[in-house]
Design a protein around this motif. Structure first.
Motif, PDB file in Angstrom:
ATOM      1  N   SER A 259       9.098  -5.271   9.982  1.00  0.00           N
ATOM      2  CA  SER A 259       8.373  -4.976   8.739  1.00  0.00           C
ATOM      3  C   SER A 259       7.591  -6.187   8.231  1.00  0.00           C
ATOM      4  O   SER A 259       6.524  -6.040   7.646  1.00  0.00           O
ATOM      5  CB  SER A 259       9.329  -4.464   7.672  1.00  0.00           C
ATOM      6  N   ARG A 260       8.079  -7.419   8.494  1.00  0.00           N
ATOM      7  CA  ARG A 260       7.369  -8.604   7.965  1.00  0.00           C
ATOM      8  C   ARG A 260       6.018  -8.809   8.631  1.00  0.00           C
ATOM      9  O   ARG A 260       5.204  -9.570   8.162  1.00  0.00           O
ATOM     10  CB  ARG A 260       8.236  -9.854   8.118  1.00  0.00           C
ATOM     11  N   ARG A 262       3.936  -6.216   9.251  1.00  0.00           N
ATOM     12  CA  ARG A 262       3.084  -5.058   8.978  1.00  0.00           C
ATOM     13  C   ARG A 262       2.413  -5.232   7.621  1.00  0.00           C
ATOM     14  O   ARG A 262       2.995  -5.794   6.699  1.00  0.00           O
ATOM     15  CB  ARG A 262       3.925  -3.783   9.018  1.00  0.00           C
ATOM     16  N   ALA A 264       1.323  -4.620   3.990  1.00  0.00           N
ATOM     17  CA  ALA A 264       2.160  -4.072   2.928  1.00  0.00           C
ATOM     18  C   ALA A 264       1.953  -2.571   2.747  1.00  0.00           C
ATOM     19  O   ALA A 264       2.915  -1.806   2.639  1.00  0.00           O
ATOM     20  CB  ALA A 264       1.877  -4.817   1.627  1.00  0.00           C
ATOM     21  N   GLU A 265       0.652  -2.127   2.782  1.00  0.00           N
ATOM     22  CA  GLU A 265       0.385  -0.707   2.483  1.00  0.00           C
ATOM     23  C   GLU A 265       0.874   0.243   3.582  1.00  0.00           C
ATOM     24  O   GLU A 265       1.079   1.425   3.346  1.00  0.00           O
ATOM     25  CB  GLU A 265      -1.111  -0.481   2.198  1.00  0.00           C
ATOM     26  N   VAL A 267       3.735  -0.235   5.293  1.00  0.00           N
ATOM     27  CA  VAL A 267       5.200  -0.281   5.424  1.00  0.00           C
ATOM     28  C   VAL A 267       5.827   0.907   4.746  1.00  0.00           C
ATOM     29  O   VAL A 267       5.411   1.306   3.687  1.00  0.00           O
ATOM     30  CB  VAL A 267       5.751  -1.616   4.830  1.00  0.00           C
TER      31      VAL A 267
END
Ligand SMILES: NC(=O)c1ccc[n+]([C@@H]2O[C@H](COP(=O)([O-])OP(=O)(O)OC[C@H]3O[C@@H](n4cnc5c(N)ncnc54)[C@H](OP(=O)(O)O)[C@@H]3O)[C@@H](O)[C@H]2O)c1
Length: 267
Positions: A259-260, A262, A264-265, A267
């Motif tokens: 996830s870190r 990707r 933000a929008e 995720v």
């Protein structure tokens, strides 16, 4: 000819760690084939080992930076049915920073430390698997555990040796073949002099005598270790390193990035 032990082929036997391996294996009763470029030194060592230990010692002069010579040694490994141990010690070091100078200046190092070692390791593993027994000892280096502090190309070559040894050990499991990577720290040999490097600033308590190193390496081999770090006081530290590496395994390959990584929008 010794009927108890087979023959051990040792590369880099004309000096340093390889010479110490040849001496200790002869003391244990192994017949030997000793390999390096310096025939005079090899002949002198062979004579002494025959006299001291009543073993058979054959001299094989070879330049392991030369593909033809490497092929000749590999053929010898494949065709000598008494051979059951290969010790890959031949190697060189380079001083200074990795950048600058001619782009092909690392060719000899890569040829000896990596390509020749790989060729002889694969030749031995195949021959020993067919014979149902045999051991391969590859000299890596403790620098692989501190790659940011040493010459990039030398460290990378030694990391290759460690990875090759560990990976191949799992492939030959059950065939009667064993592999071991030895990770020496500073050892009192000609390695640094040959590279024109001054290591006198390294404290004496960090430099091991090659005979002690070999004694420890063979003790590790006899104990069944795939990786031996002769200086390391507590084996639990190495086991903790392996455990930490194994803990990464379940997460090294997924169909999505972590996830870190990707936006933000998304995720
Ligand atoms: N000394 C250390 O602190 C240390 C630490 C970790 C790992 N190591 C590794 O230990 C291994 C042995 O080095 P050492 O410390 O014992 O150094 P060394 O005393 O310089 O011995 C190197 C050996 O490699 C042989 N060699 C070098 N180039 C060769 C070539 N082109 N063809 C055939 N043989 C060649 C040399 O023989 P000829 O010159 O007669 O060919 C010599 O027998 C190396 O792989 C080195 O990277 C050493």
């Amino acid at each position: 000819m010794n009927m108890t032990y087979g023959t051990a082929l040792v590369t880099g036997a004309s000096s340093g760690i390889g010479k110490a391996f040849a001496q200790e294996l002869a003391r244990r009763g192994h017949d030997l084939t000793i390999v390096a470029r310096d025939a005079e030194r090899l002949d002198a060592l062979a004579e002494r080992l025959r006299d001291d230990h009543a073993v058979t010692v054959e001299v094989c002069r070879a330049d392991l930076a030369d593909a033809g010579d490497v092929a000749r040694v590999a053929k010898r490994i494949g065709s000598d049915p008494r051979l059951d141990r290969v010790v890959n010690c031949a190697g060189l070091w380079v001083a200074g920073p990795a950048l600058g100078g001619e782009t092909d200046r690392y060719a000899p190092l890569m040829a000896v430390n990596v390509v020749a070692l790989q060729t002889l390791t694969l030749a031995a593993a195949a021959a020993f698997a067919a014979r149902g027994r045999g051991g391969i000892i590859n000299i890596s280096s403790a620098v692989v555990m501190a790659p940011d502090r040493f010459h990039a190309v030398y460290v990378a070559g030694k990391a290759y040796v460690l990875a090759l040894t560990e990976a191949l050990q799992s492939e030959v499991a059950g065939t009667g073949v064993r592999l071991q990577a030895v990770l020496p720290g500073f050892t009192k040999t000609e390695l640094f002099d040959r590279a024109g490097a001054d290591v006198s600033a390294i404290p004496d308590e960090m430099k091991m005598d090659p005979s002690l190193l070999v004694e420890a390496a063979l003790a590790g081999y006899d104990a069944g270790e795939t990786v031996t770090i002769p200086s390391l006081p507590d084996l639990a530290d190495w086991e903790a390193f392996l455990a930490a590496r194994a803990a990464l395994e379940p997460n090294l390959s997924h169909d999505h990035p972590a996830s870190r990584y990707r936006l933000a929008e998304t995720v």
